[in-house]
Design an enzyme around this catalytic site. Structure first.
Site, short mmCIF file in Angstrom:
data_model
loop_
_atom_site.label_atom_id
_atom_site.label_comp_id
_atom_site.label_asym_id
_atom_site.label_seq_id
_atom_site.Cartn_x
_atom_site.Cartn_y
_atom_site.Cartn_z
N ASN A 1 19.84 -7.35 12.38
CA ASN A 1 20.14 -8.31 13.43
C ASN A 1 21.04 -7.62 14.46
O ASN A 1 22.26 -7.71 14.38
CB ASN A 1 20.85 -9.55 12.86
CG ASN A 1 19.88 -10.49 12.18
OD1 ASN A 1 18.71 -10.56 12.53
ND2 ASN A 1 20.37 -11.22 11.18
N LYS B 1 14.76 -12.44 18.22
CA LYS B 1 15.31 -12.74 16.89
C LYS B 1 16.70 -13.36 17.01
O LYS B 1 17.05 -14.29 16.25
CB LYS B 1 15.37 -11.47 16.05
CG LYS B 1 16.05 -11.64 14.67
CD LYS B 1 15.43 -12.79 13.87
CE LYS B 1 15.85 -12.77 12.41
NZ LYS B 1 17.28 -12.69 12.14
N HIS C 1 24.39 -4.34 11.69
CA HIS C 1 24.34 -4.03 13.12
C HIS C 1 25.60 -3.29 13.56
O HIS C 1 26.61 -3.26 12.87
CB HIS C 1 24.20 -5.33 13.93
CG HIS C 1 25.36 -6.26 13.78
ND1 HIS C 1 25.42 -7.24 12.82
CD2 HIS C 1 26.53 -6.36 14.47
CE1 HIS C 1 26.56 -7.90 12.92
NE2 HIS C 1 27.25 -7.38 13.92
N ILE D 1 20.04 -2.34 7.75
CA ILE D 1 21.47 -2.09 7.64
C ILE D 1 22.23 -2.95 8.65
O ILE D 1 21.64 -3.55 9.55
CB ILE D 1 21.81 -0.59 7.88
CG1 ILE D 1 21.11 -0.07 9.13
CG2 ILE D 1 21.41 0.23 6.68
CD1 ILE D 1 21.28 1.40 9.38
N GLY E 1 0.78 -1.23 0.00
CA GLY E 1 0.00 0.00 0.00
C GLY E 1 0.81 1.27 0.00
O GLY E 1 0.66 2.11 -0.91
N ARG F 1 30.53 -24.90 12.51
CA ARG F 1 30.59 -23.93 11.42
C ARG F 1 31.91 -23.16 11.45
O ARG F 1 32.54 -22.93 10.41
CB ARG F 1 29.42 -22.95 11.53
CG ARG F 1 28.09 -23.57 11.24
CD ARG F 1 26.91 -22.72 11.68
NE ARG F 1 26.80 -21.46 10.96
CZ ARG F 1 25.64 -20.89 10.65
NH1 ARG F 1 24.50 -21.48 10.99
NH2 ARG F 1 25.60 -19.76 10.00
N GLY G 1 15.23 -14.38 5.85
CA GLY G 1 16.14 -14.09 4.77
C GLY G 1 15.51 -13.22 3.69
O GLY G 1 14.37 -12.75 3.81
N SER H 1 12.76 -12.18 10.24
CA SER H 1 13.24 -13.55 10.02
C SER H 1 12.82 -14.07 8.66
O SER H 1 11.74 -13.75 8.17
CB SER H 1 12.69 -14.49 11.10
OG SER H 1 12.96 -14.00 12.39
N GLU I 1 18.06 -21.76 14.92
CA GLU I 1 18.31 -22.05 13.50
C GLU I 1 19.66 -22.75 13.31
O GLU I 1 19.75 -23.73 12.55
CB GLU I 1 18.27 -20.73 12.73
CG GLU I 1 18.73 -20.79 11.29
CD GLU I 1 18.91 -19.40 10.72
OE1 GLU I 1 19.97 -19.13 10.10
OE2 GLU I 1 17.99 -18.57 10.88
#
Length: 534
Positions: free
Chosen positions: A112, A194, A86, A84, A29, A314, A141, A139, A201
Site C-alpha cells: 500500500n 488502491k 510502504h 513489504i 503454476g 477510528r 487482505g 485488495s 472501505e
C-alpha cells in the site's frame, strides 16, 4: 513487448500477505523463490507450502539477496513481487536489490504505497537500469492474498502487457468468471486507485459499525440476532453480497467456548464480546492509505465527509486512555451492558429497515466520493483511468465488493467513461475536449440521485433516534449532511463568503450576476464591499 510466461518468480516479503501470495502464485503454476529480512518468516512460508500437495517443492526460501536473485530466470526475464511495508522499507529493499537487477526485469510492488513514491521509483529504475516498476494495488487482505485478490496494476503499458496473463490467473474472479484485474493506467495510477479503495472501505466500515452499535446498544439486539439481520441485509437488492456485511454475519455469531464469562451475560462465548473498542491501524502509523485519502480529498478539493468522518472516528477510538479521562469530565453515560428498547415488534422491524437504508445511503456516499477523487486526479495527471475498470476489479476479492452497490454505479461510471476526454487520454493536449470538472458529473447522475433520495427519509429517522439516545453515528451523520448540501440550491455559506470579504477582501459574486444565478466556474468572485473601512 509480447506477453511473458513466467515459470519462476521471486517474492520479497513473507509476512501475512507475502506468505499467502507465495502459496497463491505457486498453485497458479510458477515456482516461487521467497526472501524476507526476517528469516523466521521464510522458514514458516516454506513449511506452509510443503504441507500443501499443490505447492510442495515449489516454494524455496532464501536469506541472502544475491542467492535469491540468482535462483530466478536469466537477467531481463525476472519478475519480482514486493509485499513489504510502504515508504523507507521499500526503498531499502530496492537499494539492496539494484546491483542484481538488469534491463527487462519487472518489479510488481504489491504494498500500500503512496503513488508519488511509486512514480519516483519508476522513473529512477527506468532511467538508470531500464527496469520496470509497476505499482500494484492488492485488495482483500491476507484471506484474498491466499485465494485471489482484486488487483490494480499501474505503470508502463508494455510491462503491464507482459505480466497480465499471470495476474489474470491469480486474481479473484467475479460471479461470471471474469478476472478482477486490469491495467489501470500509467505512473502511480494503480496505487492511487488502491488508496482510494481503502478510503471507500473506511467510509463503509464506519457506516456498518455504527449500524451494529445502534442494533446492539440501542435496540437491544443480541449478537446472534444481529447476525441474522446482517444476513437478511445481504440478500436485499441494495446490499446484495456486500463483503463487509457478509463477514459481519460470521463475526456476530462466532463463538469460542474457551473464552468463558466476558461480562456480557447473553453472549458469554462470543469472540466479539472480548474485542476492545480501539482501532489503532491508522493511529499507529502502520497503515497510510486512509490518512492519505483524507488528505488527498482536501488537497484536490473533493468534499468527502463520509470517508473523513469514519477515519476521524477510528483515530478517536485508538486512544482509549484519553477517552476514559475525557469521559469522566464530560460525565457521559456508557452504553448499557444489557440494552433494552421500548419499541414494539413492528416498530422495531421498521427501524431495523431504516438502519439498513441508512447504511446503504452512506455506502453510496462513500463510493461516490471515492469515484470523484479518482476522476479528478486522473484528469489532473492525464492518466485516463476508466471508472468502469475500477468497478470491474472491485466485483470480487476486495473489501468493498458489493453486487448491490456496484450495480447502482454501473450506469453512472459507464456514462462518465463515455464522455470525451475522461478516459484513455483522449483529451491530452486538447484543451477544448477536456471537461472543466469531470468529477462533478458523478454525484449528479440521476440513477444515483434517485437512490440517495429514496434512502434519505430513513437516514433522517435514524439520525433523530441516534441524537435522542447519544448513539455514535459520525459516518452516517456526515453522509446525511453531504447528501443535503451537495445538491442544495441555497446554503448558509453566503455568510461565510461575506466574512471572508470583510476581513480578507476575498471578493464574492452577487445573486443577480450570471455567476450568482447559474454558478459558472469555480473561481473567486468579482465584487468587494468595504464593510468597515480599514
Amino acid at each position: 513487448m509480447s506477453t511473458t510466461k513466467y515459470t519462476k518468480i521471486g517474492i520479497v516479503g513473507a509476512g501475512s500477505m507475502g506468505s499467502m501470495m507465495c502459496q497463491l502464485f505457486a498453485e497458479a503454476g510458477p515456482e516461487v523463490s521467497v526472501f524476507d529480512v526476517k528469516c523466521g518468516n521464510v522458514d514458516t512460508t516454506v513449511g506452509m507450502a510443503e504441507k500443501n500437495p499443490k505447492t510442495k517443492g515449489k516454494v524455496k526460501g532464501y536469506k541472502d539477496y544475491e542467492q535469491f536473485v540468482m535462483s530466478l530466470p536469466s537477467p531481463g526475464h525476472r519478475l519480482l513481487v514486493f509485499s513489504i511495508t510502504h515508504g523507507d522499507p521499500t526503498d531499502q529493499v530496492l537499494e539492496a536489490l539494484r546491483p542484481h537487477l538488469a534491463k527487462g526485469d519487472i518489479i510488481l510492488d504489491g504494498g500500500n504505497e503512496w503513488y508519488e513514491n511509486t512514480e519516483r521509483r519508476q522513473a529512477q529504475l527506468k532511467r538508470e537500469q531500464n527496469v520496470d516498476h509497476i505499482g500494484m494495488g492488492v485488495s482483500g487482505g491476507y484471506q484474498s492474498a491466499r485465494h485471489g485478490p482484486s488487483i490494480s496494476p499501474g505503470g508502463d503499458s508494455a510491462a503491464l502487457k507482459r505480466v497480465m496473463p499471470l495476474l489474470e490467473k491469480v486474481s479473484a474472479k467475479d460471479s461470471q468468471g471474469n478476472p478482477c484485474v486490469a491495467p489501470i493506467g500509467p505512473g502511480g495510477s494503480g496505487h492511487y486507485v488502491k488508496m482510494i479503495h481503502n478510503g471507500i472501505e473506511q467510509g463503509m466500515m464506519g457506516a456498518v459499525a455504527e449500524a451494529w452499535g445502534l442494533l446492539r446498544f440501542n435496540l437491544g439486539c443480541e449478537l446472534d440476532e444481529i447476525s441474522e439481520i446482517f444476513e437478511q441485509w445481504s440478500n436485499t437488492p441494495e446490499l446484495k453480497r456486500t463483503f463487509l456485511i457478509d463477514i459481519g454475519v460470521d463475526i456476530c455469531q462466532k463463538r469460542d467456548p474457551s473464552l468463558g464469562k466476558t461480562g456480557a451475560s447473553d453472549n458469554e462465548e462470543h469472540v466479539l464480546s472480548t474485542v476492545a473498542d480501539k482501532v489503532v491501524q491508522d493511529a499507529d502509523g502502520t497503515e497510510g492509505t486512509g490518512t492519505w485519502t483524507v488528505a488527498e480529498a482536501a488537497r484536490i478539493h473533493i468534499s468527502s465527509p463520509t470517508i473523513a468522518a469514519s477515519h476521524f472516528f477510528r483515530l478517536a477510538s485508538a486512544d482509549r486512555t484519553a477517552r476514559l479521562k475525557i469521559g469522566e469530565s464530560l460525565n457521559l453515560p456508557p452504553p448499557p451492558i444489557t440494552p433494552r428498547t421500548t419499541l414494539g415488534k413492528d416498530e422495531k422491524s421498521q427501524f431495523v429497515e431504516d438502519i439498513r437504508k441508512a447504511v446503504y445511503a452512506a455506502c453510496l456516499a462513500s463510493f461516490t466520493q471515492g469515484f470523484q477523487l479518482i476522476a479528478r486526479q486522473s484528469q489532473k495527471e492525464e492518466w485516463g483511468v476508466s471508472l468502469s475498470t475500477c468497478l470491474k476489479i472491485w466485483r470480487a476479492g476486495c473489501i468493498i465488493s458489493s453486487d448491490g452497490l456496484l450495480d447502482v454505479f454501473q450506469p453512472v461510471v459507464a456514462d462518465f467513461d463515455s464522455k470525451p476526454g475522461n478516459v484513455n487520454g483522449s483529451a491530452v493536449g486538447n484543451e477544448m475536449a477536456k471537461p472543466k470538472d469531470a468529477s462533478a458529473t458523478i454525484p449528479a447522475h440521476p440513477h444515483l440521485t434517485s437512490e440517495l433520495a429514496a434512502a434519505m427519509p430513513s437516514l433522517r429517522r435514524v439520525m433523530l433516534w441516534a441524537l435522542e439516545r447519544d448513539a455514535h453515528v459520525p459516518t452516517l451523520a456526515a453522509s446525511l449532511e453531504w447528501i443535503k448540501y451537495v445538491g442544495a440550491p441555497v446554503l448558509p455559506t453566503m455568510f461565510m463568503e461575506a466574512e471572508l470579504d470583510w476581513f480578507g477582501a476575498h471578493k464574492f459574486d452577487r445573486w443577480d450576476s450570471d455567476a450568482g444565478r447559474f454558478g459558472g466556474q469555480v473561481k473567486k468572485g468579482s465584487e468587494h464591499f468595504e464593510w468597515s473601512p480599514a
